[in-house]
Design a protein around this motif. Structure first.
Motif, short mmCIF file in Angstrom:
data_model
loop_
_atom_site.label_atom_id
_atom_site.label_comp_id
_atom_site.label_asym_id
_atom_site.label_seq_id
_atom_site.Cartn_x
_atom_site.Cartn_y
_atom_site.Cartn_z
N THR A 144 79.64 -38.86 0.28
CA THR A 144 80.92 -39.05 -0.68
C THR A 144 81.39 -40.26 -0.82
O THR A 144 81.78 -40.60 -2.02
N LEU A 145 81.25 -41.32 -0.16
CA LEU A 145 81.69 -42.50 -0.11
C LEU A 145 80.90 -43.24 -1.04
O LEU A 145 81.36 -44.15 -1.90
N TYR A 146 79.52 -43.00 -1.18
CA TYR A 146 78.93 -43.52 -2.20
C TYR A 146 79.25 -43.23 -3.81
O TYR A 146 79.02 -44.05 -4.48
N ASP A 147 79.71 -42.07 -3.74
CA ASP A 147 80.13 -41.61 -5.08
C ASP A 147 81.47 -41.88 -5.71
O ASP A 147 81.85 -41.65 -6.86
N MET A 148 81.99 -42.36 -4.62
CA MET A 148 83.75 -42.91 -5.01
C MET A 148 83.75 -43.96 -5.76
O MET A 148 82.97 -45.09 -5.79
N THR A 149 84.71 -44.09 -6.78
CA THR A 149 84.96 -45.11 -7.56
C THR A 149 85.83 -46.23 -6.66
O THR A 149 86.29 -45.90 -5.58
N HIS A 150 85.90 -47.55 -7.04
CA HIS A 150 86.57 -48.34 -6.28
C HIS A 150 88.19 -48.18 -5.89
O HIS A 150 88.91 -48.42 -4.96
N GLU A 151 88.79 -47.43 -7.08
CA GLU A 151 90.09 -47.08 -7.00
C GLU A 151 90.26 -45.99 -5.75
O GLU A 151 91.15 -45.83 -5.06
N GLU A 152 89.45 -45.04 -5.75
CA GLU A 152 89.32 -43.91 -4.93
C GLU A 152 89.06 -44.45 -3.54
O GLU A 152 89.71 -44.18 -2.31
N ILE B 122 83.42 -55.20 2.27
CA ILE B 122 82.38 -54.46 2.27
C ILE B 122 82.76 -53.28 1.72
O ILE B 122 83.55 -52.66 2.23
N VAL B 123 81.87 -53.02 0.76
CA VAL B 123 82.15 -51.84 0.10
C VAL B 123 80.90 -50.85 -0.02
O VAL B 123 79.82 -51.59 0.50
N PRO B 124 80.86 -49.61 0.09
CA PRO B 124 79.94 -48.49 0.28
C PRO B 124 78.47 -48.68 -0.40
O PRO B 124 77.43 -48.57 0.19
N GLU B 125 78.40 -49.60 -1.50
CA GLU B 125 77.16 -49.76 -2.27
C GLU B 125 76.51 -51.17 -1.56
O GLU B 125 75.39 -51.20 -1.99
N MET B 126 77.22 -51.85 -0.66
CA MET B 126 76.34 -52.80 0.09
C MET B 126 75.62 -52.27 1.28
O MET B 126 75.05 -52.95 1.75
N ILE B 127 75.88 -51.01 1.72
CA ILE B 127 75.30 -50.55 2.79
C ILE B 127 73.92 -50.89 2.84
O ILE B 127 73.31 -50.32 1.67
N GLY B 128 73.12 -51.29 4.00
CA GLY B 128 71.60 -51.50 3.81
C GLY B 128 71.42 -52.78 3.32
O GLY B 128 70.01 -53.20 3.42
N SER B 129 72.08 -53.43 2.68
CA SER B 129 71.75 -54.82 2.20
C SER B 129 71.97 -55.96 3.49
O SER B 129 72.35 -55.56 4.60
#
Length: 146
Positions: free
Chosen positions: A25-33, A86-93
Motif C-alpha cells: 500500500t505504501l508503494y501505491d500512495m501518492t506523496h500527499e497521502e 526517504i520515500v517508499p519509491e527509494m526502497i531497494g536502491s
C-alpha cells in the motif's frame, strides 16, 4: 523425535508495517497521502514541495533500478543531498551519501522510510574514551621516529 522434524512449522516472518500501512500500500500512495503518515517536520517539507536536487536524485535512482536485473542490487548513486527524506519509491536502491570526506554506501530498507538520508551517514568519528594518546602520560610523549 523424528515426528517433530516432519511436523515442524514453516517459519513466518513479521510483515513490515509503517504506521499501520503495509509495504504494498505504501508503494501505491501518492506523496500527499504518504506525507500524512510521517512526522511533522518531514510532512512540512513534503508539503512545501521537493526541490530540484531531490527530484534529480529520484530520477537517477529510478534509472539505476530499471537498469539492474531483477533480484540484483542496483548500481549505487552518489549524492550530497543529505536532507532528502526517504520515500517508499527509494526502497531497494543503493545510495552513496557524502559525509564530508567519503561517500558511505547505504542500501535503503523499508524501516528507513520517513527518515533523512543524512541520518545513516555519520559525519564525525565517535570518541574512543579511555585510550592512551599523546599527552596522557610522560611515557607517551616519546614517539620513536623509526
Amino acid at each position: 523425535m523424528a515426528d517433530d522434524g516432519a511436523v515442524r512449522k514453516k517459519r513466518t516472518f513479521k510483515k513490515f508495517m509503517f504506521r499501520g500501512v503495509d509495504l504494498e500500500t505504501l508503494y501505491d500512495m501518492t506523496h500527499e497521502e504518504f506525507s500524512e503518515k510521517i512526522n511533522a517536520r518531514q510532512r512540512r517539507r513534503m508539503m512545501r514541495g521537493l526541490k530540484r536536487k531531490c527530484n534529480t536524485l529520484m530520477t537517477r535512482l529510478t534509472k539505476a533500478k530499471k537498469a539492474a536485473t531483477p533480484g540484483e542490487r542496483p548500481e549505487g548513486v552518489k549524492t550530497h543531498v543529505r536532507s532528502m527524506i526517504i520515500v517508499p519509491e527509494m526502497i531497494g536502491s543503493v545510495v552513496g551519501v557524502y559525509n564530508g570526506k567519503v561517500f558511505n554506501g547505504i542500501e535503503i530498507k523499508p524501516e528507513m522510510v520517513g527518515h533523512y538520508l543524512g541520518e545513516f551517514s555519520i559525519t564525525y568519528k565517535p570518541v574512543r574514551h579511555g585510550r592512551p594518546g599523546i599527552g596522557s602520560t610522560n611515557s607517551s610523549r616519546f614517539i620513536p621516529l623509526k
